[in-house]
Write a protein that holds these residues in place. Structure first.
Motif, PDB file in Angstrom:
ATOM      1  N   ARG A 195     -41.000   0.328  33.910  1.00  0.00           N
ATOM      2  CA  ARG A 195     -42.587  -0.017  33.928  1.00  0.00           C
ATOM      3  C   ARG A 195     -43.140   0.638  35.078  1.00  0.00           C
ATOM      4  NH1 ARG A 195     -42.744  -5.816  34.436  1.00  0.00           N
ATOM      5  NH2 ARG A 195     -42.553  -5.984  32.161  1.00  0.00           N
TER       6      ARG A 195
ATOM      7  N   ASP B 267     -46.518   1.506  37.187  1.00  0.00           N
ATOM      8  CA  ASP B 267     -48.102   1.059  37.562  1.00  0.00           C
ATOM      9  C   ASP B 267     -48.681   2.316  38.496  1.00  0.00           C
ATOM     10  OD1 ASP B 267     -47.352   0.530  40.360  1.00  0.00           O
ATOM     11  OD2 ASP B 267     -46.703  -1.509  39.808  1.00  0.00           O
TER      12      ASP B 267
ATOM     13  N   ASP C  24     -38.508  -8.297  33.557  1.00  0.00           N
ATOM     14  CA  ASP C  24     -39.497  -9.068  33.076  1.00  0.00           C
ATOM     15  C   ASP C  24     -39.061 -10.719  33.703  1.00  0.00           C
ATOM     16  OD1 ASP C  24     -41.113  -7.508  31.463  1.00  0.00           O
ATOM     17  OD2 ASP C  24     -39.444  -7.424  30.069  1.00  0.00           O
TER      18      ASP C  24
END
Length: 100
Positions: A35, A37, A85
């Motif tokens: 992930r 960002d 997660d």
């Protein structure tokens, strides 16, 4: 293992999408859960797997920039899967228990 890292090419100006494009491709095609960002990319996997991705991504940026800064943070928790997660889910459950 969960790793958060960022690569910054130095000596190429203030904006550097071309310098990090190859690194992003290495991360995307690694097959590892990740992930990204605006500050970091997080990757989950075994030690050798994630460190290999970080090394190859760093080398890709170094091929386009005279200098690369790497910031890396690791959460080494053997036997704990799905940390990418799972940590967020655990926190959300905690917050829900507080009535917020």
């Amino acid at each position: 293992m969960l790793i958060a890292f960022t690569l910054t090419p130095v000596g190429v100006g203030e904006s550097f999408p071309d310098e990090i494009a190859d690194a992003v491709e290495i991360i995307r095609t690694s097959g590892l859960p990740y992930r990204s960002d605006s500050m970091y990319t997080m990757i989950e996997g075994e030690w050798e797997e994630v460190m290999d991705v970080v090394r190859r991504a760093t080398e890709a940026v170094a091929a386009r920039a005279p200098r690369v800064q790497l910031v890396l943070k690791a959460d080494v928790w053997p036997g704990r899967p799905s940390m990418l997660d799972g940590k967020i889910s655990t926190f959300e459950q905690h917050m829900a228990g507080r009535g917020e």
